[in-house]
Design an enzyme around this catalytic site. Structure first.
Site, PDB file in Angstrom:
ATOM      1  CB  SER A 181      30.064  18.458  11.072  1.00  0.00           C
ATOM      2  OG  SER A 181      29.920  17.237  10.382  1.00  0.00           O
TER       3      SER A 181
ATOM      4  CE1 TYR B 117      30.299  21.093   6.669  1.00  0.00           C
ATOM      5  CE2 TYR B 117      30.323  18.728   7.070  1.00  0.00           C
ATOM      6  CZ  TYR B 117      29.815  19.979   7.332  1.00  0.00           C
ATOM      7  OH  TYR B 117      28.819  20.128   8.263  1.00  0.00           O
TER       8      TYR B 117
ATOM      9  CE  LYS C  11      30.408  23.001   9.685  1.00  0.00           C
ATOM     10  NZ  LYS C  11      29.616  24.170  10.119  1.00  0.00           N
TER      11      LYS C  11
END
Length: 337
Positions: free
Chosen positions: A124, A148, A152
């Site tokens: 991402s 999040y 990643k």
């Protein structure tokens, strides 16, 4: 090539399956359906005569994963399985680290056991964090602002270390910007299981009357209209990037990151206006406070992907919004329609 696709019934995974099968790859899907529907694969099979086998399973289940690996013997893995909501990640950090990070460790151990040496990872652009300059290139410092994004980045580091320790391994790290749109058939698209965390499905649900208004999280950013700027990419273009990444992985070794975006940013209100134009629907909006972890703007420099993956985007903003409307209007309740 035999390709194992984790989370293959999800939004991006399902579109990638069609592109893989169109190119003649044999595909095996592993999905626990926590954020997807088995109906997806029914529709995938109706749209393609390619080879597709599937298993219900969680990537954290090492016994199940070993059985699948032994039976299918993949030559490469595309790893989508994971959680992706920025706001939720701030509220449930351990859950995100368990699924996104621990799940990847289980997957790599299973790959090692059968000698599978190639992986394409669904990363991402949130790994970059607050921009020091735009557009982001892959050399931009990484400093994610959400759990999040940190999950990643942790996986990227794990994959980088995995390839460094074994000189016959390859990890392609695809740093997505903002996927939107749907397949031209209108048969597969984004189908959030609850209140959408992403902009486009929320707009689409307002358009069909499922929700009263679009909530705009923050109208006081330092942007032209005060709303956040994002680089939106059509999901079919993104899916094709994975096929290009497989071709790259077949010839390269080591870990390599690639931005996957268009290089063009649009604000929330830009997206609303574009959707209204292509759907003919009016989208009411209301403003709420900024969400924790969001930033004002992001934009991709995808030059590396163009030169090394031989990949470029083909769909424009109207393609993104019109295909979303075709999907949503034809499937008002998603895969339950």
């Amino acid at each position: 090539m035999r390709v194992l696709v984790t989370g293959g019934a999800g939004y991006i995974g399902s579109h990638t399956l069609l592109e893989l099968m169109a190119q003649g790859h044999e595909v095996c899907v592993v999905d626990n359906y926590c954020n997807a529907s088995p109906e997806v694969l029914v529709r995938i099979r109706s749209l393609s005569n390619g080879t597709l086998v599937d298993h219900i399973g969680d990537v954290r289940d090492s016994v199940k994963l070993d059985d699948i690996m032994d039976g299918f013997q993949p030559e490469a893995v595309i790893h989508f399985a994971g959680l992706k909501a920025v706001g939720e990640s701030q509220e449930r950090p351990l859950h995100y680290y368990d699924i996104n990070v621990s799940g990847t460790l289980c997957l790599l151990r299973a790959m090692d056991r059968i000698g599978c040496r190639k992986i394409v990872f669904s990363s991402s652009a949130t790994v970059y964090g607050v921009p020091k300059y735009l557009p982001y290139d892959e050399a931009h410092p990484t400093n994610p602002t959400s759990v999040y994004g940190r999950s990643k980045l942790m996986v990227e580091q794990i994959l980088t270390d995995w390839t460094a320790a074994q000189d016959d391994t390859t990890a392609v790290l695809l740093r997505y910007f903002n996927p939107v749109g749907a397949h031209a058939s209108g048969q597969i698209g984004e189908d959030p299981s609850d209140i959408p965390n992403n902009l486009m499905p929320y707009i689409a649900q307002v358009a069909i009357g499922k929700r009263d208004a679009l909530t705009v999280f923050g109208d006081d950013y330092d942007t032209a209209d005060g709303t956040g700027l994002r680089d939106y990419i059509h999901v079919v273009d993104l899916a094709r990037a994975h096929v290009a990444a497989l071709g790259y992985a077949d010839k390269a070794t080591g870990a390599r990151a690639f931005n996957v975006g268009t290089g063009q940013s649009y604000s929330v209100l830009d997206m609303v206006a574009a959707f209204e134009r292509t759907s003919g629907k009016t989208i009411p909006t209301k403003v709420a406070a900024r969400r924790d972890g969001d930033i004002a703007a992001m934009q991709a420099d995808a030059t590396r992907a163009k030169h090394e993956l031989k990949w470029v985007t083909e769909h424009n903003l109207d393609d993104m919004t019109s295909s979303t409307w075709v999907w949503q209007s034809g499937n008002p309740n998603g895969y339950k329609s």
